[in-house]
Design a protein around this motif. Structure first.
Motif, mmCIF file in Angstrom:
data_model
loop_
_atom_site.group_PDB
_atom_site.id
_atom_site.type_symbol
_atom_site.label_atom_id
_atom_site.label_comp_id
_atom_site.label_asym_id
_atom_site.label_seq_id
_atom_site.Cartn_x
_atom_site.Cartn_y
_atom_site.Cartn_z
ATOM 1 N N SER A 113 56.006 57.699 19.899
ATOM 2 C CA SER A 113 55.344 58.815 20.448
ATOM 3 C C SER A 113 54.279 58.323 21.452
ATOM 4 O O SER A 113 53.437 57.473 21.118
ATOM 5 N N VAL A 173 51.144 66.043 20.159
ATOM 6 C CA VAL A 173 52.427 66.816 20.928
ATOM 7 C C VAL A 173 53.735 66.445 20.214
ATOM 8 O O VAL A 173 54.489 67.640 19.985
ATOM 9 N N ARG A 174 53.997 65.226 19.842
ATOM 10 C CA ARG A 174 55.122 65.194 19.320
ATOM 11 C C ARG A 174 55.141 63.787 18.160
ATOM 12 O O ARG A 174 54.407 62.808 18.511
ATOM 13 N N SER A 177 57.349 61.731 14.585
ATOM 14 C CA SER A 177 58.327 61.779 13.471
ATOM 15 C C SER A 177 58.350 60.646 12.655
ATOM 16 O O SER A 177 57.436 59.646 12.863
ATOM 17 N N GLY A 224 60.661 65.731 12.008
ATOM 18 C CA GLY A 224 59.939 65.516 13.690
ATOM 19 C C GLY A 224 59.265 67.080 13.957
ATOM 20 O O GLY A 224 59.703 68.001 13.517
ATOM 21 N N THR A 279 57.274 68.895 17.090
ATOM 22 C CA THR A 279 56.920 69.050 18.366
ATOM 23 C C THR A 279 56.098 70.333 18.663
ATOM 24 O O THR A 279 56.341 71.388 18.126
ATOM 25 N N ARG A 280 55.093 70.197 19.331
ATOM 26 C CA ARG A 280 53.788 71.265 19.549
ATOM 27 C C ARG A 280 53.939 71.795 20.851
ATOM 28 O O ARG A 280 53.866 70.845 21.972
ATOM 29 N N ASP A 312 62.486 76.375 22.461
ATOM 30 C CA ASP A 312 62.908 75.163 22.101
ATOM 31 C C ASP A 312 63.508 75.104 20.821
ATOM 32 O O ASP A 312 64.594 74.383 20.324
ATOM 33 N N GLN A 355 67.393 73.330 19.830
ATOM 34 C CA GLN A 355 67.422 72.346 18.636
ATOM 35 C C GLN A 355 68.519 72.821 17.887
ATOM 36 O O GLN A 355 69.294 71.966 17.359
#
Length: 282
Positions: free
Chosen positions: A92, A97-98, A100, A122, A124-125, A142, A146
């Motif tokens: 990342s 922000v992201r 996992s 995982g 994701t913001r 999002d 997904q």
């Protein structure tokens, strides 16, 4: 005397002409300026636009460490004999922000074969953006993508999706089977949203060397347990949008008042007071 009179009249008449021209010129300039000013004022009023409403601030401004977002005990239960108990972090460029993390392990059960398990979580913001919308709105979009992506997993058998109650603000459970390395894998993926954060957790298992394939029910329970812990870690993150400074001050004042009241009661009920002495139990 008679000659000078006409001459004097002509001189006075000529002298009066410039005065009239000056007066006319001043009057003309004044009218022109007035029109310009009126036009400018009108133009300024017409060009003004109402300001656009600001978007709702994002609830979360940071993400937890994915590899510590799920409890160690849960990892031990769901991924026995994990190669790396601390997990393997995914790449990342910005962990706020992201991010996992994944775990995998092969539990050797001797003559009964081996059980293989793999789990991945995982995060994701999404930030709020005046042009793109609020963080929660972007996360909702999002979240839907997904879920659609998971249901379309290549090679998935008997894929089924259903709402998962009690997980975040909204969640969907997707179950399916996959055949890999000549073994049948059972999958459970839970996609959930809390505020402006989307959490996706996938858990799967397979039996090797004659071991039974894990039941879909056990895989689903494991995935749901793990993602609830992951979401709880998001909500405990220090980056969560806390109350305003004014509310914090009010909370502090209330706590101080409560403490003062408790101190006053403590002074009134000191050890010298009969009421404060506990009756020993037999």
């Amino acid at each position: 005397m008679h000659r000078s009179a006409p001459r004097l009249s002509r001189i006075l008449a000529c002298a009066a002409v410039p005065v009239m021209l000056v007066a006319v010129g001043c009057s003309s300039d004044s009218g022109s300026d007035g029109k310009k000013n009126a036009g400018s004022s009108s133009s300024g009023t017409a060009s003004s636009k109402p300001s656009e409403p600001t978007v709702e601030p994002a609830k979360f401004t940071d993400l937890p460490d994915p590899c510590t977002s799920i409890g160690k005990k849960t990892i031990e239960d769901l991924v026995p004999e994990a190669k790396k108990k601390g997990g393997t972090a995914g790449g990342s460029t910005d962990l706020s922000v992201r991010g996992s993390c994944s775990w995998n392990g092969l539990d050797d059960q001797g003559v009964k074969g081996s059980q293989y398990h793999w789990m991945d979580v995982g995060f994701t913001r999404f930030d709020s953006d005046q042009a793109l919308g609020s963080g929660a709105k972007r996360a909702t979009e999002d979240y839907g993508k997904q879920v659609t992506k998971t249901k379309a997993t290549e090679g998935a058998k008997k894929a089924a999706a259903e709402p998962a109650a009690g997980i975040g603000e909204e969640a969907t459970l997707v179950t399916y089977g996959l055949s890999k390395t000549d073994e049948d894998f059972v999958y459970a993926t839970v996609v959930a949203r809390t505020g402006n954060v989307v959490v996706t957790l996938t858990y799967n298992g397979a039996g090797y060397a004659g071991a039974k394939t894990p039941s879909s029910g056990d895989i689903v329970k494991g995935a749901q347990k793990a993602i609830k812990e992951a979401i709880a870690s998001v909500e405990k993150t220090a980056g969560a949008d806390a109350s305003s400074p004014a509310k914090d001050d009010a909370k502090t004042d209330a706590e101080d008042t409560k403490k003062d009241d408790a101190d006053a009661k403590g002074d009134a009920g000191s050890e010298d007071s009969p009421k404060s002495k506990a009756t020993p139990k037999s």
